[in-house]
Design a protein around this motif. Structure first.
Motif, PDB file in Angstrom:
ATOM      1  N   GLY A   1       0.371  -1.119   0.126  1.00 57.03           N
ATOM      2  CA  GLY A   1      -0.126   0.313   0.055  1.00 57.03           C
ATOM      3  C   GLY A   1       1.077   1.463   0.036  1.00 57.03           C
ATOM      4  N   PHE A   2       1.154   2.229  -0.759  1.00 56.12           N
ATOM      5  CA  PHE A   2       1.945   3.388  -0.659  1.00 56.12           C
ATOM      6  C   PHE A   2       0.585   4.734  -1.312  1.00 56.12           C
ATOM      7  CE2 PHE A   2       1.661   0.452  -4.250  1.00 56.12           C
ATOM      8  CZ  PHE A   2       1.174   1.607  -5.795  1.00 56.12           C
ATOM      9  N   THR A   3       0.786   5.760  -0.662  1.00 56.75           N
ATOM     10  CA  THR A   3      -0.214   7.269  -1.771  1.00 56.75           C
ATOM     11  C   THR A   3       0.909   7.425  -2.882  1.00 56.75           C
ATOM     12  OG1 THR A   3       1.620   8.535  -0.431  1.00 56.75           O
ATOM     13  CG2 THR A   3      -0.543   7.492   0.900  1.00 56.75           C
ATOM     14  N   LEU A   4      -0.223   8.078  -3.843  1.00 55.17           N
ATOM     15  CA  LEU A   4       0.074   8.779  -5.251  1.00 55.17           C
ATOM     16  C   LEU A   4      -1.071  10.273  -4.792  1.00 55.17           C
ATOM     17  CD1 LEU A   4      -1.028   6.218  -7.850  1.00 55.17           C
ATOM     18  CD2 LEU A   4      -1.848   5.858  -5.157  1.00 55.17           C
ATOM     19  N   PRO A   5      -0.438  10.387  -5.977  1.00 57.17           N
ATOM     20  CA  PRO A   5      -1.243  12.408  -5.926  1.00 57.17           C
ATOM     21  C   PRO A   5      -2.565  11.619  -6.868  1.00 57.17           C
ATOM     22  CG  PRO A   5       1.200  12.146  -6.869  1.00 57.17           C
ATOM     23  CD  PRO A   5       1.167  10.687  -7.005  1.00 57.17           C
ATOM     24  N   ASN A   6      -3.296  12.400  -6.345  1.00 53.12           N
ATOM     25  CA  ASN A   6      -4.903  12.215  -7.147  1.00 53.12           C
ATOM     26  C   ASN A   6      -4.753  12.390  -8.847  1.00 53.12           C
ATOM     27  OD1 ASN A   6      -7.490  11.382  -7.909  1.00 53.12           O
ATOM     28  ND2 ASN A   6      -8.418  12.180  -6.172  1.00 53.12           N
ATOM     29  N   ASP A   7      -4.112  12.340  -9.982  1.00 59.10           N
ATOM     30  CA  ASP A   7      -4.527  12.896 -11.125  1.00 59.10           C
ATOM     31  C   ASP A   7      -5.849  12.510 -11.719  1.00 59.10           C
ATOM     32  OD1 ASP A   7      -2.353  14.431 -10.505  1.00 59.10           O
ATOM     33  OD2 ASP A   7      -0.427  12.668 -11.388  1.00 59.10           O
ATOM     34  N   LEU A   8      -6.532  11.506 -11.349  1.00 57.26           N
ATOM     35  CA  LEU A   8      -7.944  10.685 -11.869  1.00 57.26           C
ATOM     36  C   LEU A   8      -8.643  11.870 -11.404  1.00 57.26           C
ATOM     37  CD1 LEU A   8      -6.510   7.344 -11.147  1.00 57.26           C
ATOM     38  CD2 LEU A   8      -6.527   8.413 -13.461  1.00 57.26           C
ATOM     39  N   GLY A   9      -8.819  12.668 -10.892  1.00 53.32           N
ATOM     40  CA  GLY A   9     -10.539  13.104  -9.907  1.00 53.32           C
ATOM     41  C   GLY A   9     -11.218  12.010  -9.496  1.00 53.32           C
ATOM     42  N   LEU A  10     -10.247  10.596  -8.897  1.00 53.62           N
ATOM     43  CA  LEU A  10     -11.064  10.804  -7.988  1.00 53.62           C
ATOM     44  C   LEU A  10     -11.924  11.037  -6.860  1.00 53.62           C
ATOM     45  CD1 LEU A  10      -9.894   7.001  -8.868  1.00 53.62           C
ATOM     46  CD2 LEU A  10     -11.896   7.799  -9.852  1.00 53.62           C
ATOM     47  N   ALA A  11     -13.147  10.856  -5.955  1.00 55.55           N
ATOM     48  CA  ALA A  11     -13.560  11.132  -5.423  1.00 55.55           C
ATOM     49  C   ALA A  11     -14.376   9.812  -5.105  1.00 55.55           C
ATOM     50  CB  ALA A  11     -14.350  12.357  -5.158  1.00 55.55           C
ATOM     51  N   HIS A  12     -14.151  10.253  -2.877  1.00 55.60           N
ATOM     52  CA  HIS A  12     -15.519   8.999  -2.689  1.00 55.60           C
ATOM     53  C   HIS A  12     -15.669   7.928  -3.109  1.00 55.60           C
ATOM     54  CE1 HIS A  12     -16.307  12.331   0.849  1.00 55.60           C
ATOM     55  NE2 HIS A  12     -16.042  13.464  -0.264  1.00 55.60           N
ATOM     56  N   GLU A  13     -13.729   6.998  -3.256  1.00 56.42           N
ATOM     57  CA  GLU A  13     -14.837   6.327  -4.340  1.00 56.42           C
ATOM     58  C   GLU A  13     -13.211   5.088  -4.531  1.00 56.42           C
ATOM     59  OE1 GLU A  13     -15.481   6.174  -8.491  1.00 56.42           O
ATOM     60  OE2 GLU A  13     -15.280   8.456  -8.818  1.00 56.42           O
ATOM     61  N   GLY A  14     -13.577   3.618  -4.731  1.00 58.14           N
ATOM     62  CA  GLY A  14     -12.291   2.987  -5.108  1.00 58.14           C
ATOM     63  C   GLY A  14     -12.766   2.337  -6.121  1.00 58.14           C
ATOM     64  N   ILE A  15     -11.507   2.037  -7.325  1.00 64.32           N
ATOM     65  CA  ILE A  15     -11.808   1.238  -8.268  1.00 64.32           C
ATOM     66  C   ILE A  15     -10.622   0.244  -8.147  1.00 64.32           C
ATOM     67  CG2 ILE A  15     -11.600   1.012 -10.805  1.00 64.32           C
ATOM     68  CD1 ILE A  15     -11.896   3.844 -11.148  1.00 64.32           C
ATOM     69  N   THR A  16     -11.577  -1.673  -8.457  1.00 64.15           N
ATOM     70  CA  THR A  16     -10.197  -2.214  -8.783  1.00 64.15           C
ATOM     71  C   THR A  16      -9.925  -3.024  -9.550  1.00 64.15           C
ATOM     72  OG1 THR A  16     -12.190  -4.184  -7.328  1.00 64.15           O
ATOM     73  CG2 THR A  16     -11.242  -2.479  -5.782  1.00 64.15           C
ATOM     74  N   TRP A  17      -9.525  -3.136  -9.502  1.00 66.86           N
ATOM     75  CA  TRP A  17      -8.839  -4.735 -10.949  1.00 66.86           C
ATOM     76  C   TRP A  17      -8.112  -5.854 -10.554  1.00 66.86           C
ATOM     77  CZ3 TRP A  17      -4.559  -6.778 -12.322  1.00 66.86           C
ATOM     78  CH2 TRP A  17      -3.604  -7.180 -13.687  1.00 66.86           C
ATOM     79  N   THR A  18      -8.938  -6.825 -11.662  1.00 63.22           N
ATOM     80  CA  THR A  18      -8.313  -7.853 -11.281  1.00 63.22           C
ATOM     81  C   THR A  18      -8.448  -8.375 -11.725  1.00 63.22           C
ATOM     82  OG1 THR A  18     -10.229  -7.936  -9.270  1.00 63.22           O
ATOM     83  CG2 THR A  18      -9.659  -9.692  -9.035  1.00 63.22           C
ATOM     84  N   THR A  19      -7.309  -9.416 -11.280  1.00 62.54           N
ATOM     85  CA  THR A  19      -6.900 -10.585 -12.833  1.00 62.54           C
ATOM     86  C   THR A  19      -6.802 -12.021 -11.804  1.00 62.54           C
ATOM     87  OG1 THR A  19      -4.501 -10.438 -12.965  1.00 62.54           O
ATOM     88  CG2 THR A  19      -6.043  -9.550 -14.522  1.00 62.54           C
ATOM     89  N   PRO A  20      -7.069 -13.569 -12.148  1.00 62.32           N
ATOM     90  CA  PRO A  20      -6.270 -14.779 -11.192  1.00 62.32           C
ATOM     91  C   PRO A  20      -5.380 -14.350 -10.237  1.00 62.32           C
ATOM     92  CG  PRO A  20      -7.309 -15.163 -13.318  1.00 62.32           C
ATOM     93  CD  PRO A  20      -6.769 -13.831 -13.523  1.00 62.32           C
TER      94      PRO A  20
END
Ligand SMILES: Cc1cc2nc3c(=O)[nH]c(=O)nc-3n(C[C@H](O)[C@H](O)[C@H](O)COP(=O)(O)OP(=O)(O)OC[C@H]3O[C@@H](n4cnc5c(N)ncnc54)[C@H](O)[C@@H]3O)c2cc1C
Length: 392
Positions: free
Chosen positions: A181-200
């Motif tokens: 886990g780490f932090t990064l700049p919010n260049d995507l304009g996301l607010a109050h939400e999460g996006i998750t990506w999954t492969t097996p």
């Protein structure tokens, strides 16, 4: 009575608060140079809310609630599979449960006790020698002090547990995953939400707790054996994750670049701690040190708050040996019910096979209906409220 508590995060200051109220002299030793701020968002649910209420900080903690509205699941190519209310997934109750940055909770707890309790920062217990009348403690700094009791609230990799009960491996239940886990700049304009990506076997997430310029990035991989060498070696952690996610698209290159540049990478295993007993002689353990449930359960903070409250209450009522027994008798089944929540965590977040991922995605498609009928998260709601808080 003089007590030494090792660890100034959630469980430690909560225990310090209650023991001070019951008239004990409390010293807290913390390895870090100050209370560790920042960090990922955590949940507080069910029984644990009553602990905050009795400490008079429920409103202050609630004021930091993040209100995460949406968790979006995307495929390997970034196609949206589904978007859900994350609270419903984990058994949350809207309007009652709280999600806040871990550092906000630890600051509130520290501010509550800082004037009443002695803090020894940048130090750690080096040796513990139990005698008939107390425990003689030597610190890394070289100082030596005697205490009536020592309580380990020093987390998953507890130093107090190692010194008193022996190596961690004998109590660790590794759940088959490790994460960064780490932090990064919010260049995507996301607010109050999460996006998750999954492969097996691989899970990545971008999480915007609130509306700030900072995102939390998570990279999680399935790994049959715990990555012991990587646990102690930052370069090896970066290398492990870089190899595991190499060549992938979506926002993976952004996450990998951010991880390599970050100065706050937090790498760990998803493990539980399961011990047949949480005390020996004049030493007892609370929170993750005693019974880490892993982040798959979402209940580490709540079980830490409840355990600290109950241990202090029992110590106010009984001699320490009886109190250690009744602390366990009161909280063990609550803790075990919450540890059991982690069993489905890996297969929800990062199923290790194609079939598991297919099944997870089918489950996501019916999740909104299950949420409306109260089926979704029912086990979580039951477990996180499974203890009626005793009055002391
Ligand atoms: C990525 C992630 C997400 C999570 N999400 C959630 C969630 O949604 N909900 C939830 O409830 N929980 C969550 N958790 C778990 C939660 O953070 C812990 O269960 C909870 O913080 C336990 O508190 P604790 O006080 O027992 O231990 P910790 O918070 O681990 O604190 C231990 C303290 O002891 C100190 N320490 C360590 N070694 C020594 C030493 N030798 N001497 C002195 N001090 C020492 C540490 O610096 C630290 O301050 C998550 C954890 C992670 C890693």
């Amino acid at each position: 009575m003089d007590v030494l508590i090792s660890g100034a995060s959630v469980a430690g200051p909560t225990l310090a608060y209650w023991l001070h109220r019951y008239g004990w002299r409390v010293t807290v030793v913390e390895k870090a140079p100050a209370v560790r701020g920042g960090g990922y968002p955590i949940d507080i649910r069910g029984t644990a809310l009553g602990v905050l209420d009795r400490m008079g900080i429920l409103q202050a903690v609630r004021a930091k609630h993040i209100h995460t509205h949406r968790l979006t699941f995307v495929s390997r190519t970034g196609r949206t599979i589904n978007a859900l209310d994350p609270g419903a997934l984990g058994g949350g109750v809207a309007g009652r449960d709280i999600e806040l940055p871990r550092g906000d909770l630890t600051s509130i707890l520290y501010d509550l006790v800082r004037d009443d309790v002695e803090f020894l920062f940048a130090d750690s217990i080096a040796t513990l020698h139990e005698q008939d009348t107390g425990v003689e403690v030597t610190f890394d700094s070289g100082r030596t002090r005697a205490f009536d009791l020592v309580i380990g609230a020093d987390g998953l990799h507890s130093n107090t547990r190692r010194l008193t009960f022996g190596p961690e491996e004998q109590f660790e239940r590794y759940l088959g995953y490790c994460f960064a886990g780490f932090t990064l700049p919010n260049d995507l304009g996301l607010a109050h939400e999460g996006i998750t990506w999954t492969t097996p076997g691989r899970f990545a997430a971008l999480y915007a707790p609130g509306c700030t310029g900072t995102l939390h990035g998570f990279l999680t991989i399935a790994r049959p054996e715990p990555p012991l060498a990587e646990l102690r070696d930052r370069d090896a952690q970066i290398e492990l994750m870089s190899r595991a996610f190499a060549g992938e698209k979506w926002e993976i290159p952004r996450l990998l670049d951010a991880m390599r540049a970050a100065d706050d990478v937090f790498f760990d295993v998803t493990s539980q701690i399961r011990m047949p007993r949480w005390s020996r002689g004049r030493v007892a353990l609370i929170g993750d040190a005693a019974h880490a449930p892993s982040f798959f359960s979402g209940q580490g903070t709540s079980t830490a708050l409840v355990g600290a409250y109950v241990l202090a209450g029992e110590l106010a009522k009984h001699d320490f040996a009886t109190a250690f027994d009744s602390y366990e008798a009161t909280t063990r089944s609550f803790v075990e019910a919450n540890q059991a929540l982690a069993d489905g965590g890996g297969s929800t977040l990062a199923p290790a096979t194609n079939a598991g991922l297919w099944l997870r995605n089918r489950m996501l498609s019916v999740a909104p209906l299950m949420a409306r009928t109260g089926l979704l998260g029912r086990a979580g709601r039951k477990a996180n409220s499974a203890l009626a808080l005793p009055a002391y």
